[in-house]
Structures are given as structure tokens and as C-alpha cells.
Design a protein around this motif. Structure first.
Motif, PDB file in Angstrom:
ATOM      1  N   LEU A   1      25.365   4.174 -93.850  1.00  0.00           N
ATOM      2  CA  LEU A   1      26.262   3.664 -92.811  1.00  0.00           C
ATOM      3  C   LEU A   1      27.714   4.082 -92.972  1.00  0.00           C
ATOM      4  CD1 LEU A   1      24.872   0.022 -92.555  1.00  0.00           C
ATOM      5  CD2 LEU A   1      24.381   1.962 -91.065  1.00  0.00           C
ATOM      6  N   SER A   2      28.035   4.814 -94.012  1.00  0.00           N
ATOM      7  CA  SER A   2      29.440   5.142 -94.274  1.00  0.00           C
ATOM      8  C   SER A   2      29.950   6.340 -93.485  1.00  0.00           C
ATOM      9  CB  SER A   2      29.626   5.426 -95.762  1.00  0.00           C
ATOM     10  OG  SER A   2      28.935   6.608 -96.113  1.00  0.00           O
TER      11      SER A   2
ATOM     12  N   THR B   1      30.149  -0.940 -90.423  1.00  0.00           N
ATOM     13  CA  THR B   1      30.616   0.139 -91.302  1.00  0.00           C
ATOM     14  C   THR B   1      32.059  -0.063 -91.744  1.00  0.00           C
ATOM     15  OG1 THR B   1      31.307   1.550 -89.462  1.00  0.00           O
ATOM     16  CG2 THR B   1      29.056   1.831 -90.264  1.00  0.00           C
ATOM     17  N   GLU B   2      32.850  -0.752 -90.917  1.00  0.00           N
ATOM     18  CA  GLU B   2      34.255  -0.995 -91.278  1.00  0.00           C
ATOM     19  C   GLU B   2      34.390  -1.955 -92.451  1.00  0.00           C
ATOM     20  OE1 GLU B   2      36.920   0.617 -90.156  1.00  0.00           O
ATOM     21  OE2 GLU B   2      35.576   1.843 -88.950  1.00  0.00           O
TER      22      GLU B   2
ATOM     23  N   THR C   1      33.049   3.726 -96.595  1.00  0.00           N
ATOM     24  CA  THR C   1      33.534   4.301 -95.337  1.00  0.00           C
ATOM     25  C   THR C   1      35.013   4.664 -95.456  1.00  0.00           C
ATOM     26  OG1 THR C   1      31.969   2.944 -94.112  1.00  0.00           O
ATOM     27  CG2 THR C   1      33.807   3.854 -92.877  1.00  0.00           C
TER      28      THR C   1
ATOM     29  N   ARG D   1      28.629  -0.005 -85.984  1.00  0.00           N
ATOM     30  CA  ARG D   1      29.946   0.594 -86.201  1.00  0.00           C
ATOM     31  C   ARG D   1      30.930  -0.424 -86.770  1.00  0.00           C
ATOM     32  NH1 ARG D   1      31.732   3.037 -81.006  1.00  0.00           N
ATOM     33  NH2 ARG D   1      29.660   3.919 -81.105  1.00  0.00           N
TER      34      ARG D   1
ATOM     35  N   ILE E   1      29.632   8.201 -87.588  1.00  0.00           N
ATOM     36  CA  ILE E   1      29.848   6.818 -87.179  1.00  0.00           C
ATOM     37  C   ILE E   1      29.937   6.714 -85.659  1.00  0.00           C
ATOM     38  CG2 ILE E   1      31.459   4.872 -87.325  1.00  0.00           C
ATOM     39  CD1 ILE E   1      32.103   5.776 -90.162  1.00  0.00           C
TER      40      ILE E   1
ATOM     41  N   ASN F   1      25.151   1.578 -97.924  1.00  0.00           N
ATOM     42  CA  ASN F   1      26.491   2.153 -97.987  1.00  0.00           C
ATOM     43  C   ASN F   1      26.467   3.636 -97.646  1.00  0.00           C
ATOM     44  OD1 ASN F   1      29.035   0.971 -98.540  1.00  0.00           O
ATOM     45  ND2 ASN F   1      28.183   0.128-100.403  1.00  0.00           N
TER      46      ASN F   1
END
Length: 86
Positions: free
Chosen positions: A16-17, A34-35, A40, A31, A23, A13
Motif C-alpha cells: 500500500l505504500s 496509505t497516508e 509511504t 488511499r 497510489i 506496508n
């Protein structure tokens, strides 16, 4: 075991946030991943409110994503508890 699971969940988290790495510099597959992470969207809301003084109109997409994630996890948790109680 709870601490190990927390590290297993928190480390991706945070990485990758968009908190540590932008991002936009991530590959397309990452990417999209991450959504799906709540951090994020939370960071976007916090940055928008604190740094840009954005209102709810500007942040509605991320707030809706957080609400959707909350609703999905709530339904999943309710179903799991209901199965154990039955």
C-alpha cells in the motif's frame, strides 16, 4: 511470533505504500489508509531526494508526517512501558 508479526505489518506496508502499485490507482478509502503508513512518506522523501534532488522545503509535509508518526508511537510506547513498570 515476532517474524509472523513482522510479515503481518510489512506486507500491507509494501503493497500500500506506492512501492509496488501507484497510489493514484487505488480506491479513495485505501488511499487514505496509505497516508497513515510510514513507508509511504519515507518513499516519497527518498524519491524526492534521489530522483528529483528536492530539498527540505519541498519534502517538509512528508518529513512532518514521519515526525508525527514517530512522536505518536513514542508516546504510545512510553505509556505502555510505564503501565508495566508501575
Amino acid at each position: 511470533q515476532a517474524m509472523q508479526m513482522a510479515v503481518f505489518f510489512l506486507l500491507p506496508n509494501i503493497l500500500l505504500s506506492g512501492f509496488m502499485f501507484p497510489i493514484a490507482a487505488m480506491p479513495d478509502g485505501i488511499r487514505q489508509l496509505t497516508e497513515m503508513l510510514p513507508l509511504t512518506h519515507f518513499l516519497r522523501v527518498v524519491r524526492g531526494m534521489v530522483l528529483k534532488e528536492a530539498g527540505l522545503v519541498d519534502l517538509w509535509r512528508d518529513i512532518a508526517a514521519l515526525a508525527g508518526l514517530l512522536l505518536g508511537l513514542l508516546v504510545l510506547a512510553t505509556l505502555r512501558v510505564r503501565k508495566r513498570l508501575a
